[in-house]
Each structure stands twice: as C-alpha cells, then as structure tokens.
Design a protein around this motif. Structure first.
Motif, PDB file in Angstrom:
ATOM      1  N   ALA A 102       5.886  13.471 -13.055  1.00  0.00           N
ATOM      2  CA  ALA A 102       5.166  14.582 -13.689  1.00  0.00           C
ATOM      3  C   ALA A 102       5.581  14.762 -15.138  1.00  0.00           C
ATOM      4  O   ALA A 102       4.762  15.099 -16.004  1.00  0.00           O
ATOM      5  N   ALA A 103       6.865  14.539 -15.438  1.00  0.00           N
ATOM      6  CA  ALA A 103       7.365  14.735 -16.799  1.00  0.00           C
ATOM      7  C   ALA A 103       6.741  13.755 -17.791  1.00  0.00           C
ATOM      8  O   ALA A 103       6.736  14.007 -18.999  1.00  0.00           O
ATOM      9  N   ALA A 104       6.226  12.630 -17.286  1.00  0.00           N
ATOM     10  CA  ALA A 104       5.674  11.603 -18.175  1.00  0.00           C
ATOM     11  C   ALA A 104       4.165  11.725 -18.368  1.00  0.00           C
ATOM     12  O   ALA A 104       3.608  11.063 -19.243  1.00  0.00           O
ATOM     13  N   VAL A 105       3.519  12.570 -17.581  1.00  0.00           N
ATOM     14  CA  VAL A 105       2.057  12.661 -17.640  1.00  0.00           C
ATOM     15  C   VAL A 105       1.577  13.105 -19.007  1.00  0.00           C
ATOM     16  O   VAL A 105       0.587  12.590 -19.545  1.00  0.00           O
ATOM     17  N   LYS A 106       2.267  14.081 -19.629  1.00  0.00           N
ATOM     18  CA  LYS A 106       1.861  14.570 -20.943  1.00  0.00           C
ATOM     19  C   LYS A 106       1.895  13.452 -21.976  1.00  0.00           C
ATOM     20  O   LYS A 106       0.973  13.297 -22.786  1.00  0.00           O
ATOM     21  N   ASN A 107       2.970  12.650 -21.960  1.00  0.00           N
ATOM     22  CA  ASN A 107       3.071  11.531 -22.895  1.00  0.00           C
ATOM     23  C   ASN A 107       1.983  10.489 -22.643  1.00  0.00           C
ATOM     24  O   ASN A 107       1.451   9.895 -23.579  1.00  0.00           O
ATOM     25  N   VAL A 108       1.676  10.310 -21.376  1.00  0.00           N
ATOM     26  CA  VAL A 108       0.626   9.356 -21.027  1.00  0.00           C
ATOM     27  C   VAL A 108      -0.711   9.798 -21.621  1.00  0.00           C
ATOM     28  O   VAL A 108      -1.465   8.991 -22.184  1.00  0.00           O
ATOM     29  N   ARG A 109      -1.025  11.086 -21.517  1.00  0.00           N
ATOM     30  CA  ARG A 109      -2.299  11.590 -22.054  1.00  0.00           C
ATOM     31  C   ARG A 109      -2.349  11.445 -23.564  1.00  0.00           C
ATOM     32  O   ARG A 109      -3.398  11.119 -24.139  1.00  0.00           O
ATOM     33  N   MET A 110      -1.225  11.674 -24.225  1.00  0.00           N
ATOM     34  CA  MET A 110      -1.188  11.530 -25.676  1.00  0.00           C
ATOM     35  C   MET A 110      -1.412  10.070 -26.082  1.00  0.00           C
ATOM     36  O   MET A 110      -2.176   9.773 -27.010  1.00  0.00           O
ATOM     37  N   MET A 111      -0.762   9.161 -25.375  1.00  0.00           N
ATOM     38  CA  MET A 111      -0.951   7.741 -25.657  1.00  0.00           C
ATOM     39  C   MET A 111      -2.373   7.308 -25.344  1.00  0.00           C
ATOM     40  O   MET A 111      -2.956   6.474 -26.045  1.00  0.00           O
ATOM     41  N   GLN A 112      -2.944   7.900 -24.310  1.00  0.00           N
ATOM     42  CA  GLN A 112      -4.315   7.570 -23.935  1.00  0.00           C
ATOM     43  C   GLN A 112      -5.276   7.912 -25.063  1.00  0.00           C
ATOM     44  O   GLN A 112      -6.182   7.139 -25.384  1.00  0.00           O
ATOM     45  N   ASP A 113      -5.083   9.060 -25.702  1.00  0.00           N
ATOM     46  CA  ASP A 113      -5.939   9.459 -26.821  1.00  0.00           C
ATOM     47  C   ASP A 113      -5.815   8.474 -27.976  1.00  0.00           C
ATOM     48  O   ASP A 113      -6.804   8.151 -28.645  1.00  0.00           O
ATOM     49  N   MET A 114      -4.591   7.974 -28.194  1.00  0.00           N
ATOM     50  CA  MET A 114      -4.384   7.030 -29.289  1.00  0.00           C
ATOM     51  C   MET A 114      -5.018   5.679 -28.979  1.00  0.00           C
ATOM     52  O   MET A 114      -5.649   5.063 -29.841  1.00  0.00           O
ATOM     53  N   VAL A 115      -4.858   5.219 -27.735  1.00  0.00           N
ATOM     54  CA  VAL A 115      -5.419   3.919 -27.362  1.00  0.00           C
ATOM     55  C   VAL A 115      -6.938   3.938 -27.417  1.00  0.00           C
ATOM     56  O   VAL A 115      -7.574   2.954 -27.815  1.00  0.00           O
ATOM     57  N   ARG A 173       0.820  -1.211   0.000  1.00  0.00           N
ATOM     58  CA  ARG A 173       0.000   0.000   0.000  1.00  0.00           C
ATOM     59  C   ARG A 173       0.856   1.265   0.000  1.00  0.00           C
ATOM     60  O   ARG A 173       0.466   2.292  -0.558  1.00  0.00           O
ATOM     61  N   LEU A 174       2.024   1.203   0.604  1.00  0.00           N
ATOM     62  CA  LEU A 174       2.947   2.349   0.548  1.00  0.00           C
ATOM     63  C   LEU A 174       3.439   2.559  -0.890  1.00  0.00           C
ATOM     64  O   LEU A 174       3.555   3.704  -1.348  1.00  0.00           O
ATOM     65  N   LEU A 175       3.724   1.478  -1.579  1.00  0.00           N
ATOM     66  CA  LEU A 175       4.135   1.589  -2.978  1.00  0.00           C
ATOM     67  C   LEU A 175       3.035   2.197  -3.838  1.00  0.00           C
ATOM     68  O   LEU A 175       3.299   2.964  -4.772  1.00  0.00           O
ATOM     69  N   LYS A 176       1.793   1.853  -3.525  1.00  0.00           N
ATOM     70  CA  LYS A 176       0.662   2.355  -4.294  1.00  0.00           C
ATOM     71  C   LYS A 176       0.556   3.879  -4.232  1.00  0.00           C
ATOM     72  O   LYS A 176       0.033   4.516  -5.151  1.00  0.00           O
ATOM     73  N   LYS A 177       1.059   4.472  -3.160  1.00  0.00           N
ATOM     74  CA  LYS A 177       0.951   5.921  -2.972  1.00  0.00           C
ATOM     75  C   LYS A 177       2.035   6.707  -3.696  1.00  0.00           C
ATOM     76  O   LYS A 177       1.998   7.938  -3.720  1.00  0.00           O
ATOM     77  N   ARG A 178       3.018   6.020  -4.301  1.00  0.00           N
ATOM     78  CA  ARG A 178       4.086   6.742  -4.995  1.00  0.00           C
ATOM     79  C   ARG A 178       3.524   7.548  -6.159  1.00  0.00           C
ATOM     80  O   ARG A 178       2.668   7.068  -6.905  1.00  0.00           O
ATOM     81  N   PRO A 179       4.003   8.789  -6.360  1.00  0.00           N
ATOM     82  CA  PRO A 179       3.487   9.617  -7.457  1.00  0.00           C
ATOM     83  C   PRO A 179       4.025   9.155  -8.802  1.00  0.00           C
ATOM     84  O   PRO A 179       5.107   8.564  -8.894  1.00  0.00           O
ATOM     85  N   PHE A 180       3.234   9.394  -9.829  1.00  0.00           N
ATOM     86  CA  PHE A 180       3.675   9.127 -11.189  1.00  0.00           C
ATOM     87  C   PHE A 180       4.548  10.293 -11.642  1.00  0.00           C
ATOM     88  O   PHE A 180       4.238  11.450 -11.333  1.00  0.00           O
TER      89      PHE A 180
END
Length: 560
Positions: A483-496, A474-481
């Motif tokens: 920030a520098a990768a969030v933009k790429n994640v959103r772009m990939m999300q639109d493609m998926v 549960r401590l691992l689950k709380k680790r933040p994603f």
C-alpha cells in the motif's frame, strides 16, 4: 503426380472436401485443390511478365492518390510500377521520380535523395531532369537546415551486453538447453537484468504475404517500402538492396521466379518458407540432389544446436543441417494442412524447368515431396511471425537462434521482429540457470487474453499448468501490492503516460520499477508495467530501425 503416396494424399484431401464442404472456404483453397488435381490446368496458367503498360497504369493510380494526399498508398502504387516496368526503359526512372516526390512530401529527405539517385541511373527522361534536380536541391537544403527526421537513434536498441565471441549477435552467457517439457530452448548461464537486449539476429529465410510484396523485402522480410528495388525478371518480388536481391536469387528465387504468377494464383499468401528451406539446402549442396539425399534421408537422433556454430564465418550448410535435424511438435489437426501445402508446391514448382531438370527421377521426386512435407511441419514450429495492418497480413521469419526461443504465457523477454531482424529484450530479471521465454500469444497480463492460448501446440507453461507448479504460481499472483508504494506507482504512471517524457526516459523508469518490485511478480500491477515495458521496447525498436534505415541510405549514396 507419379508417386502413389502423393496420389493417396490428394484423394484424402478430396474426401475431406467432399465430406466437409465448409472445411475449405470458397475461392482460393478450393480452386487450388482443383488445380492440383488437374496438373494440366496449373501448367496452362500464363505467367505475368514485365509490362510498361501495367507500369503506367500503376503510376497513374499513384498520381491520383498523391493528389489526394494518400502518400502511403501512392508509394505502394509507385513500387508496383517499378516492379512491372520493363528493364532498361524510362518507366523505371519515372516511377523512382514519383516515389521521390512522395518522400519529399513526407519529409523523408534521405529516402527522396536515394530515389533520385536511382532515377538518374534508370533512363529518366532528359527533358524532365530540371524538375528532378530542383527536387534534389530542395531535399539537400532541408537536411542542411536541420529538418531531417534523424539518422542517429535515441534510445539505442541494439545488443547492449557482452557478446558471444562466436555469435556476435547473441549475448555472452546464453546457451541452448533441452527440457523434457519444452524441448530445445535458450537458457541463461549468468544473471541478466531487465532492459538487456540479448539477441539481435538477422533473418535468414522469410516468406512475405502477397499483400506486402511491394512493401517488404523478399529476402530479409524487412518493411522497406521507401527504398525497394524490383526483381529484374518477375513483377512480384522486391528487395531492399542489391545484396538481398543477389542472395535471394542464389538461395531460392531462381526456382520461384519463372512460376511467380502460379505461386500467386495457387497460394494467394506466399507461405513459402518450407519450399525455400529445401532450396536453401539444395544450394548449400551445390545443386547436387543426390548428395543432399545422402545426408537428409538417414535418421538423425542428435539434438541440433545452432549455437555450436561460428557465425563470424557463417557456414550455411551447417545452418541448413541444424534446421533439417530439428524435430518439431506434430499437431495431428494441422497434418492435413501440411499435406495440402506439400502437394500444392510439389506440383507447382516442378512446372519450372530450372527445378524439374534436377528433380528428374522417381527417387528424386519422392525426396522432394517428402522434404516439402517435413519442412512444412517444421516451419509451423520454427517460423516467427510479424503481423502487419488491420487485415493481419503476415511476414514469416526464420533464423537459427530465435527459432529455439520458447513460448511462455509468463515470459521474461519480448521478441521484436522488425526490419528483417529479430531482437530479444529481457523484461524481467533472469538469474543463472533460468530459461529465456518470449510470448507467441497474449501473456497473462493481457486483458484480451483468451482462456486457452491461441497456439499450434499445447502450452506447458506455469500459467497453463494445472498441477502444483501452476497452483503455486496462481497463489503468488494473489499477493497484494504494498500500500505504501501505490502513491509512487501512480505518480510514475502519470510520467510514463505523459507526452512530455521521452521514450528513453520512459524505458529507464519502467526498468527501474520492474527491478525494484520484481520479487512481487506476478502481481497484477507488476503485470501492467510489464505490458507497458514491452510496448515501449517495441516502439523504440521500430523508431530506431527507421532512423538506421535513413543512415543506411546515406551510406549507400556515399558509396556510389
């Protein structure tokens, strides 16, 4: 009910019914209990046989649905008509012809041609043949014009890693382990990657919800409504091929067929894996009940390992022994269900002379009953379930390898049941020495997950662990994603999520994302992508199986 222990079980069930009237719902289960208590009533239930009159009724109902454009419902009615049609009559040909008309409307030209072939073999009226030949020509023209829905799958979802020389449907480097917490399970003996399909196993035993018996094969459990053929003796079971029909008869249906109506009245839902496991074993002992008893009665202390067998030359006796020697988790709350199921099927199946002529002494009867009880307990632990439709109709599958894949609410694999096969696809990297876990209730990332997993056993996984291991997870689950990768994640999300991206490309992008960010597991964003990955793996398997079914039908037509 000669044996006093069976009488005791029935009295116990009756006390529960009297003390807790709401425990058993009105109708089916209550009626079942009354029937079991009065064996004569069960014997007097008349068996429904083949009937051309019923076949015509279902065919006419299908015609009405066809006219309304309700093609799937029409298809089921035509299958019912096939199941009730008397052998060697034109009603078989008429129903196959009507089914081919639905398939033509659906653009399923390969299936339509297969049904037309069956029309010609089953007394289709000569005066109607020109219309049928016209339909056949149209289907062939549509295929030539490139209008087929496809017989070549993309992506391919079969096993995609080196296979075990003795188990061709299992990856090399997958073994069985035994853990004090989880019991038997699958473990990796080498590293694997997300997207690796490590198991592609055919169903060995199944049971089919009676609401699905005109849609699913009674032997392999596959959803093959387009190509089903009927049991020639009873109107309740259908098969995807002559091979499945013959195997089902050999393994167990010969003990069910003559009491198929009673099975339907008593159970409503098939739930017959436990009885079929007994018949499966009896068949392997060549119907020698004494030999079966000599093996089964002594206590076995060794842990059964199905992976020790050579599946290139399948020995079903060894498969049965592996099933029989399994020690399932016993849930006290389900014991009344186990006793109830054993009693019902004991009484019902012994009304069939094919079985009662074998189970004809007190020791044999007691062995039969205790075996049903044992296998009912085992089936709850070993059977994988495929849920179909809005009303949660069920098909249960049992196969040697998939039965030992354990559950975790934090899985690294997804198990996919479809078309009579069970595939295990990895959704996270798995390193050497790690166990393989699928999920049998919603995993941790599912927003609809309940606080307590809906399982028939207490979950021991890391998500449910209240000790140090669970706290660390549960401590691992709380680790933040990052920030520098969030933009790429959103772009990939639109493609998926985009409609212009093929499933093959979606799977590739998801696989690359999970490999790149696997060290952040169990981050919430990673969990969302695991959810998508599991979904696209599943629908890709479904799509491939439909394409492969069209290809199979082409091969079957070519062979004949």
């Amino acid at each position: 009910m000669e044996h006093p222990s069976i009488q005791k079980t029935l009295r116990h069930l009756k006390r529960i019914r009297d003390r807790f009237p709401d425990f058993l719902e009105k109708g089916g289960p209550l009626v079942t209990l009354m029937i079991v208590e009065e064996k004569g009533r069960l014997q007097r239930i008349p068996e429904v046989g083949k009937s051309n009159e019923r076949a015509v009724e279902y065919r006419n109902a299908g015609n009405g649905l066809y006219a309304e454009g309700k093609y799937e419902q029409a298809l089921e009615c035509y299958n019912k008509s096939l199941a009730f049609a008397e052998p060697d009559t034109d009603q078989l040909g008429m129903a196959y012809a009507n089914r081919s008309a639905v398939q033509l409307k659906q653009g399923e030209y390969e299936f339509a041609l297969y049904s037309i072939d069956l029309d010609k073999k089953h007394n289709y009226p000569e005066e109607l043949m020109p219309k049928l030949l016209e339909r056949e020509a149209e289907c062939k023209q549509q295929i030539v014009r490139g209008n087929s829905k496809g017989t070549v799958p993309c992506p391919r979802m079969g096993i995609n890693v080196d296979t075990n020389p003795k188990i061709p449907f299992l990856a090399r480097g997958i073994a069985m382990s035994h853990d004090a917490k989880f019991g038997r399970g699958l473990v990796a003996e080498r590293d694997f990657n997300p997207g690796d399909i490590i198991c592609d196993e055919k169903c060995e035993l199944c049971d089919v919800d009676y609401h699905l018996i005109y849609q699913n094969c009674n032997q392999c459990g596959g959803d093959f409504a387009n190509i089903l053929i009927p049991c020639p003796k009873c109107p309740f079971f259908m098969y995807c091929s002559e091979e499945c029909l013959e195997l089902s008869w050999k393994l167990y249906h010969r003990f069910e067929c003559a009491v198929a109506t009673k099975l339907y009245v008593v159970s409503q839902i098939s739930k017959m894996v436990h009885a079929r496991m007994f018949f499966y074993g009896l068949t392997q002992f060549e119907d020698n009940l004494q030999a079966m008893m000599d093996y089964c009665v002594p206590e076995v202390t060794t842990v059964a390992n199905p992976l020790a067998q050579d599946f290139n030359n399948l020995n079903r006796l060894d498969v049965f022994k592996a099933y029989h020697n399994t020690k399932p988790y016993l849930d006290p709350e389900l014991e009344i269900v186990n006793m109830f199921g054993a009693c019902v099927y004991y009484v019902l199946l012994l009304t069939n002379p094919a079985l009662s002529s074998l189970v004809n002494t007190e020791p044999f009867k007691w062995f039969f009953f205790t075996s049903l009880l044992k296998y009912h307990r085992m089936s709850i632990s070993l059977v994988s379930v495929s849920i179909t439709g809005d009303e949660d109709h069920v098909v249960g599958f049992l196969s040697p390898v998939n039965s030992i894949c354990n559950h975790s609410c934090d899985p690294n694999a997804v198990g996919i049941l479809h078309s009579g096969r069970y595939k295990i696809a990895l959704i996270r990297p798995v390193r050497k020495g790690e166990p393989i876990f699928c999920y049998y209730s919603p995993p941790w990332w599912d927003p609809e997950r309940s606080p307590v997993p809906t399982l028939h056993f207490p979950c021991e996984c890391v998500v449910c662990d209240r000790g140090p291991a669970g706290k660390a997870w549960r401590l691992l689950k709380k680790r933040p994603f990052p920030a520098a990768a969030v933009k790429n994640v959103r772009m990939m999300q639109d493609m998926v999520c985009g409609e212009d991206t093929s499933n093959a490309n979606k799977l590739n992008m998801l696989q690359q994302f999970i490999r790149r960010f696997s060290e952040l597991h169990p981050n919430k964003i990673v969990g969302q992508w695991l959810d998508w990955y599991s979904y696209y793996l599943t629908i890709s398997v479904y799509a491939e199986n439909l394409v492969l079914l069209r290809a199979k039908v082409q091969e079957m037509r070519a062979e004949h």
